[in-house]
Design a protein around this motif. Sequence first.
Motif, PDB file in Angstrom:
ATOM      1  N   VAL A 125      14.625 -36.335 -26.570  1.00  0.00           N
ATOM      2  CA  VAL A 125      13.224 -35.948 -26.612  1.00  0.00           C
ATOM      3  C   VAL A 125      12.903 -35.140 -25.361  1.00  0.00           C
ATOM      4  N   VAL A 129      14.694 -33.089 -29.963  1.00  0.00           N
ATOM      5  CA  VAL A 129      13.298 -33.085 -30.399  1.00  0.00           C
ATOM      6  C   VAL A 129      12.493 -32.388 -29.301  1.00  0.00           C
ATOM      7  N   ILE A 148      17.548 -43.018 -28.275  1.00  0.00           N
ATOM      8  CA  ILE A 148      16.637 -41.975 -27.807  1.00  0.00           C
ATOM      9  C   ILE A 148      16.790 -41.849 -26.305  1.00  0.00           C
ATOM     10  N   SER A 205      11.807 -38.714 -34.031  1.00  0.00           N
ATOM     11  CA  SER A 205      13.239 -38.871 -33.809  1.00  0.00           C
ATOM     12  C   SER A 205      13.885 -39.638 -34.946  1.00  0.00           C
ATOM     13  N   SER A 241      18.842 -38.950 -30.260  1.00  0.00           N
ATOM     14  CA  SER A 241      17.721 -38.018 -30.236  1.00  0.00           C
ATOM     15  C   SER A 241      17.359 -37.779 -28.779  1.00  0.00           C
TER      16      SER A 241
END
Length: 106
Positions: free
Chosen positions: A9, A39, A84, A79, A7
């Motif tokens: 971000v 995201v 991440i 997420s 993910s």
Amino acid sequence: MKFPTISIVMPVYNEEDKIDACLKSIREQDYPQDKIEIVFVDDDSTDKSRKIGKKYNIKLVRNGKHDYDIGKSLGIENSTGEYIMFLDGDNILTRKDWISKIMKPL
């Protein structure tokens, strides 16, 4: 090779001048695109940031607090990836194997 989900971000506020190049550099990676979740945490941008983002298969999350750290926290909460990472709207992944290289040791 196993490809874990990632993910990415991105807290965003009025990044229309830069966000297209950033998102394009993510979507041009040689890492499997179905393993990359973007995201896109928009802080109520007043420009075309959201419209540009939607062209790149993002998960749109609203912040609205005008606080970068809250944006990062909202991104984490929304997420689904095994890993991440954070990118700013003006970051560009200059090599198509950038994500593959950072994920290899993980």
